[in-house]
Design a protein around this motif. Structure first.
Motif, short mmCIF file in Angstrom:
data_model
loop_
_atom_site.label_atom_id
_atom_site.label_comp_id
_atom_site.label_asym_id
_atom_site.label_seq_id
_atom_site.Cartn_x
_atom_site.Cartn_y
_atom_site.Cartn_z
N ASP A 1 0.77 -0.99 -0.14
CA ASP A 1 -0.16 0.02 0.10
C ASP A 1 0.93 1.32 -0.11
O ASP A 1 1.51 1.64 1.02
N MET A 2 1.31 1.70 -1.22
CA MET A 2 2.27 2.86 -1.18
C MET A 2 1.72 4.11 -0.48
O MET A 2 2.49 4.77 -0.06
N ALA A 3 0.42 4.40 -0.46
CA ALA A 3 0.05 5.56 0.16
C ALA A 3 0.18 5.42 1.54
O ALA A 3 0.42 6.59 2.20
N ARG A 4 -0.06 4.20 2.07
CA ARG A 4 0.80 4.02 3.49
C ARG A 4 2.13 3.94 3.80
O ARG A 4 2.40 4.80 4.73
N VAL A 5 2.70 3.47 2.87
CA VAL A 5 4.18 3.82 2.97
C VAL A 5 4.76 5.02 3.01
O VAL A 5 5.42 5.46 4.08
N GLU A 6 3.97 5.82 2.12
CA GLU A 6 4.49 7.51 2.33
C GLU A 6 4.14 7.96 3.57
O GLU A 6 4.68 8.90 4.14
N ARG A 7 2.75 7.54 3.80
CA ARG A 7 2.28 8.24 5.41
C ARG A 7 2.96 7.81 6.38
O ARG A 7 3.28 8.60 7.24
N ASP A 8 3.35 6.50 6.55
CA ASP A 8 4.35 6.01 7.46
C ASP A 8 5.60 6.58 7.60
O ASP A 8 6.27 6.91 8.69
N ALA A 9 6.09 7.04 6.30
CA ALA A 9 7.43 7.44 6.37
C ALA A 9 7.57 8.98 6.91
O ALA A 9 8.54 9.23 7.41
N ARG A 10 6.40 9.56 6.56
CA ARG A 10 6.48 10.89 7.47
C ARG A 10 6.19 10.75 8.82
O ARG A 10 6.50 11.55 9.36
N ALA A 11 4.94 9.92 9.14
CA ALA A 11 4.67 9.77 10.51
C ALA A 11 5.98 9.41 11.45
O ALA A 11 5.97 9.53 12.61
N LYS A 12 6.73 8.30 10.71
CA LYS A 12 7.59 7.44 11.56
C LYS A 12 8.88 7.85 11.28
O LYS A 12 9.99 7.26 11.67
N ASP A 13 9.09 9.15 10.91
CA ASP A 13 10.47 9.67 10.16
C ASP A 13 11.50 9.69 11.60
O ASP A 13 12.42 9.19 11.24
#
Length: 221
Positions: free
Chosen positions: A157-169
């Protein structure tokens, strides 16, 4: 790429593994306590426990395996990519090997981007899918665009990957810094490097090489 060499303070003894035609060094992880701390790293970050069992580091294989392999790698390292298929084959056949992934992006900004994508994928249980996709791109000049494309094609789920990359940076960045501190504490100078039991192997091992070091680790335990 220059092969890393273990620092003298870490080497207990050495051995020539003729069947692999590789140079290996016997490593005492307990000696890490004598290594100078890198900037921003704590003694706990450099401990053998954190190298082997960092709760934030992705793992694969048998979680209760009798041999642990710690892999330091970069997604723009062609030598690292050569080891993926042989290691997977050996692990499947053996069934008792645990693998610890140490993303160590030292070759380019794109390498760091790829590492962050893979580690963000961990939050949806897809780290290994992202890792394998990134390792499948040949060469040492893989761009951020190419990395994103292969991860997006890997059933994530690429949208989640990018969301988690931001949230878990913050968590991801902290892990990458810790991996770097551990690599520097061990005196590593390049990738790939494998810690296999008490052996530090700075080489792109083939199937025979992995099998031998695993066997030697069991004999030494």
């Amino acid at each position: 790429m220059q092969s890393p060499r273990p620092t003298r303070s870490l080497v207990a003894s050495s051995t020539n593994l003729s069947a692999m035609n590789r140079r290996s060094a016997l490593l005492s992880l307990a000696a890490l306590a004598t290594v100078g701390l890198t900037a921003g790293a704590s003694a706990d970050d450099l401990s053998s426990e954190m190298i082997l069992n960092d709760p934030a580091a992705p793992t694969g294989g048998n979680p209760r395996g009798d041999v642990t392999i710690v892999s330091f790698f970069d997604y723009n390292c062609p030598f690292c990519k050569r080891t993926v298929a042989p290691l997977k084959k050996v692990m499947r056949a053996d069934g008792k090997v645990r693998l610890v992934y140490k993303d160590w992006p030292i070759l380019s900004a794109a390498s760091a981007y790829g590492a962050k994508l893979a580690l963000a994928a961990k939050y949806q249980g897809k780290y290994e899918a992202a890792h394998d996709a990134l390792m499948s791109v040949k060469g040492n000049g893989v761009t951020e665009k190419q990395m994103r494309a292969v991860v997006a094609a890997a059933d994530l789920d690429m949208a989640r990957v990018e969301r988690d990359a931001r949230a878990k940076d913050s968590e991801i960045t902290t892990l990458l810094r810790r991996n770097n501190a551990q690599a520097e504490g061990l005196g590593l100078r390049g990738t790939p490097v494998f810690l296999i039991g008490q052996f530090l192997v700075a080489s792109a091992l083939d199937e025979a090489g992995f099998r031998q070091v695993i066997a030697d680790t069991r004999k030494a335990s």
